[in-house]
Scaffold this motif. Structure first.
Motif, short mmCIF file in Angstrom:
data_model
loop_
_atom_site.label_atom_id
_atom_site.label_comp_id
_atom_site.label_asym_id
_atom_site.label_seq_id
_atom_site.Cartn_x
_atom_site.Cartn_y
_atom_site.Cartn_z
N VAL A 78 0.80 -1.05 -0.05
CA VAL A 78 -0.04 -0.04 0.01
C VAL A 78 0.82 1.29 0.05
O VAL A 78 2.02 1.13 0.52
CB VAL A 78 -0.98 0.14 1.06
CG1 VAL A 78 -1.76 -1.11 1.27
CG2 VAL A 78 -0.18 -0.03 2.47
N TRP A 118 -5.71 4.95 -0.17
CA TRP A 118 -4.65 3.92 -0.34
C TRP A 118 -4.55 3.58 -1.67
O TRP A 118 -5.34 2.92 -2.04
CB TRP A 118 -4.61 3.17 0.71
CG TRP A 118 -4.42 3.73 2.18
CD1 TRP A 118 -5.65 3.94 2.88
CD2 TRP A 118 -3.31 4.12 2.90
NE1 TRP A 118 -5.02 4.46 4.21
CE2 TRP A 118 -3.81 4.67 4.13
CE3 TRP A 118 -1.93 4.03 2.59
CZ2 TRP A 118 -2.93 4.91 5.08
CZ3 TRP A 118 -1.16 4.43 3.81
CH2 TRP A 118 -1.55 4.84 4.76
N ILE A 140 -1.62 -1.26 5.89
CA ILE A 140 -1.97 -0.03 6.26
C ILE A 140 -1.80 0.50 7.74
O ILE A 140 -1.25 1.30 8.27
CB ILE A 140 -3.53 0.42 5.93
CG1 ILE A 140 -3.66 0.34 4.44
CG2 ILE A 140 -3.91 1.77 6.59
CD1 ILE A 140 -5.05 0.52 4.27
#
Length: 342
Positions: free
Chosen positions: A180, A201, A240
């Motif tokens: 990401v 993202w 993330i």
């Protein structure tokens, strides 16, 4: 001397001159066309829902089976004879049924290209990505007029593999698989490195995020309907969380997975050029079009042309129809051949 070009029709007259043949041929030709059209319609949007995939496959099998039924009942005597001279007609329904299923499979695979273009949305800014419905009503692909992917902030969930044949030579190799990178409005805001300026993202399944911008500067990608995105959201979420911790983008609560923060709820965009990545699906659509639209043993126009041809022959042979029933013997067939002898 016997004109061999007429022997084929001589034997087949026992089928198509029987009373009611024209009406049966018309009814079954129309029925096959409707099944064919329904299979095409379901297959064209099959990737939108698993039920459509099942429906498309079932309709293709139904259409193929009905094609075999149509030819075997309209040309019953001909199929019972199983003569080599009748091979084109005998093979037509079976080849058609097989090609119908194959063409439908290619169509269902290529339906991704159709659905992604139909279910597409353009937004003025990546700020609008968060406002898009992330449920069933969300678009499949999206393009934003602005957007900058900060690729030097990549983070990925590690996937490890053990290599080596023996315990002494075994080693563990790890690499990032679900990667990401944060999306900012532009490069200027990305340089500020503030969490509140992250709009979403960019994700990819691989070692690096490929931020493919269109020549117009637009940032495009998929936000739903892609297997690598839908089936691995949890893996991307872990990446993330790792990015938030690595770049001090905020505190993560102990129950972050149950109560995600704003950054964890930000939309995921699988960045790619939808038209460039759809090449394999375009090839599938081209193959399905050649099979389902142009193959003589599949296309309703071609099948209808064959039935119309025999309807015309039946009209020309109308005077002969009174002498034929479904119980005619082989001797009657020999008499037919005699009609065309000279």
């Amino acid at each position: 001397q016997v004109d061999l070009s007429f022997i084929f029709h001589a034997w087949m007259e026992r089928d198509y001159v029987v009373g009611g043949w024209q009406h049966r041929a018309t009814c079954r030709g129309v029925s096959y066309s409707l099944m064919w059209a329904a299979a095409i319609a379901a297959g064209s949007i099959a990737c939108a829902h698993p039920l459509l995939q099942v429906m498309g496959a079932a309709l293709a099998l139904l259409a193929g089976g009905f094609l075999i039924f149509t030819f075997n009942t309209l040309f019953e005597h001909t199929f019972l004879k199983m003569k080599f001279a009748y091979a084109p007609l005998l093979l037509t329904p079976y080849c058609g049924a097989l090609l119908m299923v194959v063409g439908e499979l290619f169509l269902m695979h290529g339906s991704f290209y159709i659905v992604s273009n139909i279910n597409h949305q353009n937004v003025r800014s990546v700020e609008d990505l968060a406002s898009l419905d992330q449920g069933d009503g969300a678009p499949m692909s999206v393009c934003s007029s602005d957007g900058f992917v900060k690729t030097n902030w990549e983070q990925g969930k590690l996937v490890c593999q053990t290599r080596g044949a023996s315990k002494t030579s075994m080693s563990t190799v790890c690499h990032a698989e679900f990667v990401v990178a944060p999306i900012f409005i532009d490069q200027t805001t990305s340089s500020l490195a503030k969490a509140e300026l992250i709009m979403g993202w960019a994700v990819t399944r691989g070692r690096h995020v490929d931020a493919s911008y269109l020549p117009t500067g637009e940032l495009c990608g998929y936000i739903g309907g892609v297997e690598d995105l839908e089936f691995h959201r949890t893996d991307y979420m872990l990446a993330i969380m790792q990015s938030i911790q690595t770049y001090n983008l905020g505190e993560l609560p102990p129950d972050a997975r149950l109560n995600p923060t704003r950054l964890m709820r930000a939309p995921l965009l699988m960045v790619t050029d939808p038209w460039e990545s759809a090449g394999i699906y375009q090839v599938s659509l081209a193959i399905s079009a050649m099979i389902l639209l142009l193959a003589p043993c599949v296309s309703p126009c071609m099948i209808g042309g064959v039935l119309v041809y025999f309807c015309v022959l039946r009209k020309d042979a109308g005077a002969k129809s009174d002498g034929f029933t479904s119980d005619d013997s082989d001797e009657d067939g020999q008499e037919l051949i005699g009609r065309y002898s000279h």
